[in-house]
Every structure is written in structure tokens, then in C-alpha cells.
Enzyme design. Structure first.
Site, PDB file in Angstrom:
ATOM      1  N   GLN A 208     -91.939 -43.273  30.050  1.00 42.95           N
ATOM      2  CA  GLN A 208     -90.506 -43.444  30.313  1.00 42.95           C
ATOM      3  C   GLN A 208     -89.785 -42.375  29.505  1.00 42.95           C
ATOM      4  O   GLN A 208     -89.605 -42.510  28.301  1.00 42.95           O
ATOM      5  CB  GLN A 208     -90.073 -44.855  29.923  1.00 42.95           C
ATOM      6  CG  GLN A 208     -90.846 -45.943  30.668  1.00 42.95           C
ATOM      7  CD  GLN A 208     -90.483 -46.046  32.145  1.00 42.95           C
ATOM      8  OE1 GLN A 208     -89.345 -46.322  32.485  1.00 42.95           O
ATOM      9  NE2 GLN A 208     -91.456 -45.809  33.030  1.00 42.95           N
ATOM     10  N   GLY A 249     -82.331 -52.442  34.293  1.00 47.51           N
ATOM     11  CA  GLY A 249     -83.596 -51.714  34.367  1.00 47.51           C
ATOM     12  C   GLY A 249     -83.420 -50.215  34.191  1.00 47.51           C
ATOM     13  O   GLY A 249     -82.298 -49.706  34.098  1.00 47.51           O
ATOM     14  N   HIS A 250     -84.542 -49.504  34.211  1.00 44.44           N
ATOM     15  CA  HIS A 250     -84.496 -48.053  33.993  1.00 44.44           C
ATOM     16  C   HIS A 250     -83.727 -47.355  35.115  1.00 44.44           C
ATOM     17  O   HIS A 250     -83.845 -47.696  36.280  1.00 44.44           O
ATOM     18  CB  HIS A 250     -85.869 -47.433  33.827  1.00 44.44           C
ATOM     19  CG  HIS A 250     -86.895 -47.831  34.823  1.00 44.44           C
ATOM     20  ND1 HIS A 250     -88.222 -47.542  34.657  1.00 44.44           N
ATOM     21  CD2 HIS A 250     -86.805 -48.519  35.976  1.00 44.44           C
ATOM     22  CE1 HIS A 250     -88.888 -48.016  35.679  1.00 44.44           C
ATOM     23  NE2 HIS A 250     -88.068 -48.609  36.487  1.00 44.44           N
ATOM     24  N   ASN A 251     -82.919 -46.392  34.689  1.00 43.80           N
ATOM     25  CA  ASN A 251     -82.142 -45.547  35.615  1.00 43.80           C
ATOM     26  C   ASN A 251     -81.034 -46.272  36.351  1.00 43.80           C
ATOM     27  O   ASN A 251     -80.466 -45.726  37.296  1.00 43.80           O
ATOM     28  CB  ASN A 251     -83.075 -44.841  36.612  1.00 43.80           C
ATOM     29  CG  ASN A 251     -84.006 -43.876  35.906  1.00 43.80           C
ATOM     30  OD1 ASN A 251     -85.136 -44.229  35.568  1.00 43.80           O
ATOM     31  ND2 ASN A 251     -83.513 -42.701  35.618  1.00 43.80           N
ATOM     32  N   SER A 269     -82.860 -48.113  39.023  1.00 40.54           N
ATOM     33  CA  SER A 269     -82.276 -47.066  39.867  1.00 40.54           C
ATOM     34  C   SER A 269     -81.139 -47.530  40.758  1.00 40.54           C
ATOM     35  O   SER A 269     -80.689 -46.777  41.626  1.00 40.54           O
ATOM     36  CB  SER A 269     -83.352 -46.388  40.731  1.00 40.54           C
ATOM     37  OG  SER A 269     -84.328 -45.813  39.897  1.00 40.54           O
TER      38      SER A 269
END
Lengths: 340, 340, 340
Positions: A208, A249-251, A269
Site C-alpha cells: 500500500q 478504505g484505500h483511495n 476508490s
């Protein structure tokens, strides 16, 4: 009305001063009327200032002994005799400003606790408050007057702006945080997102390699978790308000001024434009786009893009009017079955 | 049966002693029978005490080698030969009391760790246990024998009663906590609630001027968050049990003996009467009233007041019977479509 | 492409080396082509390696300036001229392995911080990293090279394997953790589960006498809570991935390789076989069995056993096809009402 064991009250202030700092107009009462506290309508007495924001509380207003009250123009005629009136279209906001005057947000004196561990390469701005057992890693940069509460850990190379307040027992890593942003106790920001590739022999971790970029004047609630980007960044726009126990969450990218109520989860995302409002416990699939000013009802499950300005609800989330109609139809169906 | 690496077992105890401390009646077996442990029906052997609470486990009971067993009166006839029987209408509770006897809740010796930071104005009751890196602010009051586990932070002026146990990595502020209350690791209590007024230039923070008032014998789970009142208090009644990862907004009020299962969220100013039970992941809108003894199903979304004694479920939450009927009708509709 | 303030990049590597460590086949390009970084298709330039995993991004692929790209065999023909191609059936996994090469997971030097408090009876393996203000109780055992980040508390008698990484501000008690397992910041593992018997005078606590047994190569997310068993253990199988803010009740058992997305809640004694996948915010009642490889949709409410291989969704959870059909029928019903 606040417990002075916990809160420091200032004042008193004149009605005129309160009008000037809130933008309200004195409709009734003397400019020199002395006000020494704020209180709810039903508890307020002489010398106390109250507000009416919701017609539901009109009876309390009519019966109130408050010395003065913020009210909307259309409520003036219902006021009890002898109550000074501060007229404004936004009584709730005016009361917030008055409350800030009576109970200012007082910060402690600048100090660095002996038990804090600060890497020698970290740059600590003037006037910071660094409490007990705080751990600050290599190359961290803190702006001026930033306050780090006890037992918080800030990982290597994080950058925080001026006048931030980071609550106790927080963990920060891989992030930039803009000025005047506040993080509540127990939040976790910048850890690895949930990224893996599936392999017959198990899961392969996807490194990550992004960051969390947080704007200015943001609020992030207690025990909320925000993962860093997988490739590229997770972004929280200026002026966002995020409540407790939220998962981003990520992004994930939030525009400016979004409001995210407690226990919401947003998968990786998904991108919000500005001023999106999300009710508690709602969830979003990954890779969605949510348009400007969209409003998402509590507990909704959003599986598709949401257009700007839309109001959606339910699982899967649909237009709020349609959701209400579905609920009504289902109720009717079960009731007609009752009659048989 | 517990791992003695983690748990300290006492005893042995006679059947008669166990009967006396649990209120069960010896239906079969000698008063002097020696029991040295408790164990589940399928694992229990000589010298071990078990219980049958759920008819689902009747076969395990019939085949069990337990030396003795708590059972309801109607199960006596199904007992295997040679098993001593302790008859009670509440076998689960009797077993809990026996487990408390065999595995008492042992607290450490009173001590204050050198690495704890205690403000000189704080009043620490006799016999407290204050572990490593605890930070206790000005004017805090701790009752007698209260236990604060490592790395916990207690903000200025909090008041805790006698024999409380506060887990590690907890943050407390702006709260009063009654005696014998237990807070699990990572809980956040007393931070500002989610209060702001909307303004064209952004959000105006509403000062949060209330407290969190927690009763006696309350349990509050790990990583749960409870915001303080905005004006007036957030209140948790005596004997409430709150599970992990629960969110309680500002000015929520719970009566006595409420049970709130994990991941429930209750929005601001919603008020519960006594003995309300809420299943996991349910959510409540703000400003609702929930009557005495109401039962709310898991994952429900409650948008209206709930009368005393009602059982509701679903989103929006409706009477549980109606919810089940809706699910059945929907199933039937989709199945009949299958046939076409 | 990663911010070198936070991430340390190694390399460069040749195309041949990348092919050899990922198992991809060079379809186009020189074995000696020099690659010095990874980047997304739309940002990658000379010397940079990218991947195409999702047909949605085919246009970015066609227009990409990446020097090399992992692609599936069927995408070779769509490649832009001059791009070196690494062909593989699993481009996402290949990219993960390449990312691990360019950005290896670097751990700090072994050290024990002076401010850590380690009980003299604890056994600390060779090469451990124990950061500031960590508290390690009596009889704890840490394997070789295990990393405990700052302000974490490990209760008496816990056993951790080799090369574990425990994030900051974590609380562990009553647990065994296998090698190479990673726990993210703020997780709470091993506290008492939510167990009580009801009594007219209140609730009687049921002593929680089990443990949490965690396998090898497990990941447990930030602020997740896992209660220990009531009698017998809570079990997390080898290779499970558990996301942030998940709640696992007492005696939950997960098989090998289960994936649990954020904010899921699993009530006590529910048992998962291997390779179960659960979407975010789903909830499970207690005492259920979920079969091997079952897939549970996000926000589902599971109230019954789920057979092996089944895909379910909704509340109450039903077969995913049926769920989608219900949603479609409801939409049609509300729309036909619109026309009237």
C-alpha cells in the site's frame, strides 16, 4: 448551564454584544441587558439566553423565563412578554456563536511532556502542546500551536499543519493533515488498506504505497479508521466532518464539506464530490462516484453511482421517494393479508 | 477446563456448597460429592460440573460423563445414570454463579506505577491500581479500589466511583462513572458530539457543554464511543450492558438495565426507558423515544418511537411479526416468478 | 510513484528479473530493459512498469506510456507500440509481487525502548523490536523478530509467534498468535465476551474462561474487536484477512483463509468453514454454521446456516439471485404505481 467543573464560562455580555457577534437584530429589549449564560428554553431563567430553532419546541418558548432568545422572524409574535428577542434566520447557528463566546475553546499552555519521545529529526512548530507518552517518529513536522494529546503515536514523516488538535490514543502514519484539523481519540489514520491478490497458496499482500491527505478544518471522529491509498492517495477535502467509528478504505476521496455520520463504511476508490451528506451506518461499494450535494439516507447500501443532488435510501439504495413508496406498499400487502 | 495459564481455579467444592451458593436443589447425588471444575457437557468427566440450558443439547446431556449437572426440573428424567443433579429453573445463571466460584475475578494488588502521570490535584481513593503510562488530569476523583489499566487517559475533573475497572488504552473525559462499572479497552467516552450549524462559509461548531453520566454496575464494550451531551447530559442508567463498537450520540439517555449488542448506533437525543434490548448493528434516528422493555431486532433501522414492550425489526423497523410476513410474501413472489 | 518521504524504493530491476520473480512471460521487450518504478497506466512513463487487470481500463492501457506492463494473454493485441509486455493470467498478483520488490517491507533494527515495561518473567525472542511505552505482562512469550509498536499492552501469559507485527495502541489478552500474523493499530483482542445471565436483581456475569487462538499469516484490521471464548476458544484460522472495525463475538470460529471486510459483526459461537468471504457491514446471528467457500454480500443479515459454496445477500439473507429478483420486482411495483 454547563458544569463549571468541566467548562469555563466567560462573560457576562450585553444583548448588544451578543447581537454584534451573531449578526442577529435586536427586536425587543435593551442593548445593555446583561446576559451571563446560555440555557435551553425550559431551563433558562433571568440573565440567561436561549434559542428556538424547531417549531416542535414552541410551547417551551411561550412558557420560557429566558431573559433573551434567538428566534426566526415569524416566531416574534409568539414570544412571551418581557423576553428580549434577537431575530435571525439561523437561530441554531447564532446560538452556536453565542455558546462559543460564553464557553470559549481554551487550550492549555504550550509544553512538551518529559515522557514524550520525539525523534531528534522531527520539526516541532512554536507553541505546540505535546502531552505524556506521545511518540513522534523521524522527520515528522508539526505546525505552530498544534496539540497532541496523551499516548498518541505519530509515525515517521507525517506532516501536520498549524493549530491541529490530535486526541489521545490516536495512531497516525503516512499522512499530511491541514491546519486547524481535529482528530478525536482512538482514530487510526494511514495504516495499510485491505489489499491482496488471491493465489492458490493463500493471499499475496499488495503493498500500500499511497498516503492519506487531509485538508484544513476537518473533523475526524473517535475510533474512526482511514486507510492510506494503495497507489495514489486517500483524500479528505477541506471542511469535512466525519463522525465516530467510520471506515474509509484505500483511495477513497471526499470533496469539500462532506458530512459522514457515525459507522458509515466506504469501500476502496469510491469518490465523493463536494458537500455530500451520508446518514449513519450507510455503506458504499468500491469504485463508485457520488455527485455534488447528494444525500444518502442512514443504513443505505449504495451499489451504483449517485448523481449530483440525488437523495437515495435503502438497500440497494434507490431514490428516497421510491424507497418510502416501497415500504408503504409492503405494509399494505401484509395488512391486507391480515384481513383474510 | 479453563487454561490455567490464564485463569486461576479455586476449589474443590462439595455438591452441597455449590447448591447453597446457586440456590439449586440436590435432586440426586451426595452433599459431600467433590467437584473440582466446571466443563461443557460433552467434555466434562469425573469431578466436573456441567449444565443443560438448551434442549438442543439434550443428546450431549444424555451421553455426558459429568459428575454433576444443573438442569431444569423437566430434564431430570432424561439424565444419565450416576450423574448428580442440581435442579433449578435457571441452569444458565446457576452455572454462571458456579463459574464465579471456581474462577473468581482476581484483581491485582493495589499499586501506582512509576510511569503513571497523576496530576497533584487528583484525589485517588484507597486501594486503587493505576498501571503503566496512565495519565490522570487535574481534579480527577477515583473511588476506593478502582483499577485503571495501562496507557489509559482520564481527562480533567472526571469522577469515578469505587471498584470501577477501566481497561487499557481507554480515553475518558467530561464524565461521572458510578461504582463497580467496567469499561473495556479502547472505549472513548466524553468527547465532543457531532454538532455543527451550517453556514455558507462552512460549518460552525456547536460547543458541546454537557457530560456523560454513567450509573453503577454498567459494562461498556471495547472500542465503543459515547459522546458527551451538547447541552444537558448523555446518560447511561444503572446496570446497562453495552457491547463492543457501539456508538451513542450526544444526549442519548438509556434507562436501567438496557442491553445494547455490538455495532449498534443511536443518534443524538434518543431516549430509552428501562430494560430495552437492542440486537447487533441496529440503528436509531435521533430524538426518538423507546418504551420500557422494547426489543429491537438486529440490523433494524428505527425511524419512529417504539412503544413499551414492542418487538420491532427491519428497515424501516416494523412489528416483528409483520417483518417476518413481508419476508415470506417476498419469497413467495420471487418463487412464483421462478415457475413461469 | 510512491512518496519517498514515506516509502523506500529499491531497484532498478531488469525486465528479465521482474519476469523471473512474478512468473510472467516476456512477450515483447528486451530482457535487459531497465525498470526503476511501478506506476498506474495513466501516470506511468519511461522506465516504469504498470499492469492491466480490469477491462474497464483498456483505454488507459492503449494510451499508456509505461515502459512495460503486466497483461493477460488476450490483451496483448491491444497494447500500444513500444510497450514491453509481461504476460500472465494474474496481472494483479504479478504487480503485487513486483511492488513488493520495488518497495520491500523494511522493518526497523531490533531494539527495546527504555520506556517499555516488560515483566521479568516474560520471554522475549531474539531480534524483537519493542517500542516506546509498550507494557508486557507476566509470562508473556514473544517469538523471534516480533515487532510491538508503541503504546501497546500485552496482558499476562499471551504467546506470540515469530515475526508478528502488532501495531500501536493495541490491547491483547488471553490469546495465542501464530507466526507472521499482523495486528493493526487499535485492535482489541481477548477481552471478556458479552456474557450474562438474566436475574430479577439485574444481570449475572458469566465468567469468560476461554482464549483467542489466532493462526499464522493472519491480518487483523484497525480497531477490530475479538472477544475471547466463554468456555472453549474463539479461533481465527491460518491466513484469514480481517478488515477494520470488525466485531467477532465469543467462541466464533473462522476456518482457513476467510476474508472479512470492514464493520462486519459475527455473534457468539458462529462457525465458518474455510475460505468464506463476507462483504462489509454484514451481520451474523449466533450459533450458525457457514459452509466452505460461502460468499456473503455486503450488509447482509444472516439468520440461518449457509451451505458450502452458497452466495447470499439481503436481510434476512437469501440466495443472491433471489435477492436481485426481489429488488427488481419491488422496483417494478413502485414504478407501475407511478403510472397510475
Amino acid at each position: 448551564m454547563a458544569d463549571t467543573r468541566f467548562f469555563h464560562r466567560t462573560g457576562p455580555y450585553t444583548l448588544g454584544h451578543i447581537a454584534s457577534i451573531t449578526g442577529a437584530t435586536i427586536e425587543r429589549g435593551s442593548v445593555d441587558l446583561i446576559l451571563n449564560d446560555i440555557a435551553p428554553l425550559d431551563l433558562a431563567g433571568p440573565g440567561q439566553l436561549s434559542f428556538l430553532d424547531n417549531v416542535r419546541y414552541r410551547d417551551s418558548y411561550r412558557a420560557s423565563n429566558a431573559a433573551a432568545c434567538f428566534v426566526a422572524p415569524e416566531m416574534v409574535e409568539h414570544a412571551p412578554e418581557g423576553m428580549a428577542l434577537l431575530v435571525t434566520k439561523t437561530p441554531y447557528k447564532a446560538n452556536a456563536l453565542a455558546a462559543q463566546a460564553f464557553y470559549p475553546d481554551i487550550w492549555p499552555q504550550s509544553r512538551i511532556a518529559k515522557s514524550a519521545t520525539i525523534d531528534p529529526t522531527a520539526k516541532i512548530g512554536e507553541g505546540c502542546i505535546i502531552e505524556e507518552n506521545v511518540v513522534i517518529g523521524a522527520d515528522v513536522e508539526l505546525g505552530k500551536g498544534t496539540w497532541i494529546e496523551a499516548n498518541t503515536v505519530i509515525g515517521a514523516s507525517c506532516v501536520l499543519g498549524d493549530r491541529c488538535r490530535i486526541g489521545s490514543n490516536v495512531t497516525l502514519s503516512h499522512c499530511h493533515i491541514g491546519q486547524a484539523t481535529r482528530i478525536y481519540p482512538g482514530a487510526r489514520i494511514g495504516q495499510d488498506g485491505f489489499g491482496f491478490a488471491i493465489d492458490p497458496s493463500g493471499f499475496v499482500k499488495v503493498p500500500q504505497l499511497g498516503r492519506v491527505m487531509i485538508g484544513v478544518h476537518v473533523e475526524i471522529g473517535a475510533n474512526t479508521t482511514i486507510d492510506r491509498g494503495a497507489s495514489g492517495d486517500t483524500v479528505i477535502g477541506d471542511g469535512c466532518w466525519i463522525d465516530n467509528l467510520v471506515q474509509l478504505g484505500h483511495n477513497v476521496k471526499l470533496g469539500r464539506g462532506c458530512v459522514i455520520v457515525a459507522q458509515v463504511g466506504i469501500a476502496g476508490s469510491t469518490i465523493f464530490d463536494d458537500y455530500v451528506v451520508v446518514g449513519g451506518q450507510a455503506g458504499f461499494a468500491g469504485h463508485l462516484k457520488v455527485g455534488k450535494g447528494a444525500r444518502i439516507g442512514a443504513q443505505s447500501g449504495v451499489m451504483r453511482d449517485v448523481p449530483a443532488g440525488a437523495e437515495v435510501m435503502g438497500f440497494p439504495a434507490i431514490a428516497i421517494k421510491q424507497f418510502m413508496r416501497q415500504a408503504a406498499i409492503l405494509n399494505k400487502m401484509t395488512k391486507s393479508k391480515d384481513k383474510k
